[in-house]
Enzyme design. Sequence first.
Site, PDB file in Angstrom:
ATOM      1  N   HIS A  98      -2.403  -5.125   1.516  1.00  0.00           N
ATOM      2  CA  HIS A  98      -3.701  -5.905   0.973  1.00  0.00           C
ATOM      3  C   HIS A  98      -3.436  -7.230   0.697  1.00  0.00           C
ATOM      4  CE1 HIS A  98      -7.666  -6.561  -0.591  1.00  0.00           C
ATOM      5  NE2 HIS A  98      -6.816  -7.112  -1.677  1.00  0.00           N
ATOM      6  N   LYS A 131       0.934  -1.156   0.033  1.00  0.00           N
ATOM      7  CA  LYS A 131      -0.119   0.105  -0.033  1.00  0.00           C
ATOM      8  C   LYS A 131       0.944   1.206  -0.189  1.00  0.00           C
ATOM      9  CE  LYS A 131      -4.191  -2.042   2.222  1.00  0.00           C
ATOM     10  NZ  LYS A 131      -5.131  -1.818   3.408  1.00  0.00           N
ATOM     11  N   ASN A 150      -2.149  -0.077   7.106  1.00  0.00           N
ATOM     12  CA  ASN A 150      -1.693  -1.055   7.306  1.00  0.00           C
ATOM     13  C   ASN A 150      -0.806  -1.954   6.225  1.00  0.00           C
ATOM     14  OD1 ASN A 150      -3.663  -1.889   5.623  1.00  0.00           O
ATOM     15  ND2 ASN A 150      -4.902  -2.710   7.270  1.00  0.00           N
ATOM     16  N   TYR A 158     -12.527  -1.185  -4.299  1.00  0.00           N
ATOM     17  CA  TYR A 158     -13.019  -1.677  -2.596  1.00  0.00           C
ATOM     18  C   TYR A 158     -14.448  -1.512  -2.648  1.00  0.00           C
ATOM     19  CZ  TYR A 158      -8.399  -1.865  -0.206  1.00  0.00           C
ATOM     20  OH  TYR A 158      -7.359  -2.260   0.397  1.00  0.00           O
ATOM     21  N   GLU A 212      -9.798  -9.899  -8.308  1.00  0.00           N
ATOM     22  CA  GLU A 212      -8.639  -8.766  -7.862  1.00  0.00           C
ATOM     23  C   GLU A 212      -7.678  -8.674  -8.951  1.00  0.00           C
ATOM     24  OE1 GLU A 212     -10.069  -8.359  -3.148  1.00  0.00           O
ATOM     25  OE2 GLU A 212      -8.000  -8.781  -3.788  1.00  0.00           O
TER      26      GLU A 212
END
Length: 142
Positions: free
Chosen positions: A120, A14, A117, A54, A131
């Site tokens: 993913h 990320k 975080n 998302y 995805e």
Amino acid sequence: MAEQVGTLTFGIIKPDAVRAGKIGQIIARITDSGFHLRAMKLIHMTRREAEGFYAIHRERPFFGELTEFMSGGPCVVMALEKDGAVRAWRDLMGATNPAQAEEGTLRKEFGASVGENAVHGSDSEENARLEISYFFSQIELV
Ligand code: UDP
Ligand code: MG
């Protein structure tokens, strides 16, 4: 396309981890853990692309913050192969909230907060397929 020896999952390094200069360390952890990289590229998602990725979280209160963060800088998208790749990659990532992630997980080491975080990972083989196909064409899978 090479013969597939395991199953595939989809991962993202990320924008927070890219910004912090952690791409190399995270890729080393991935390959040291026995994953094979089948596809990888550095991209910078538009807000709309992040919202599409998302879409499943559209109604969640953190959707705006999440899509702003994910479109706020470059990230690395990856197709990863291993036996039981979905589970194995989620185990290596650790819990969504880095404060609750186990020692030795990527989110424990590189994540700053429940939102930022570091990585993913897909939550099922079906979502992994969706995805991967959101970001990669068939010819980009080696
Ligand atoms: N997220 C957030 N606040 C929350 C829960 C999730 O900002 O309370 C963000 C976080 O970046 C997380 C992503 O939304 O990784 C997707 O949430 P999910 O519950 O699918 O967690 P994951 O599958 O990434 O562990
Ligand atoms: Mg999820």
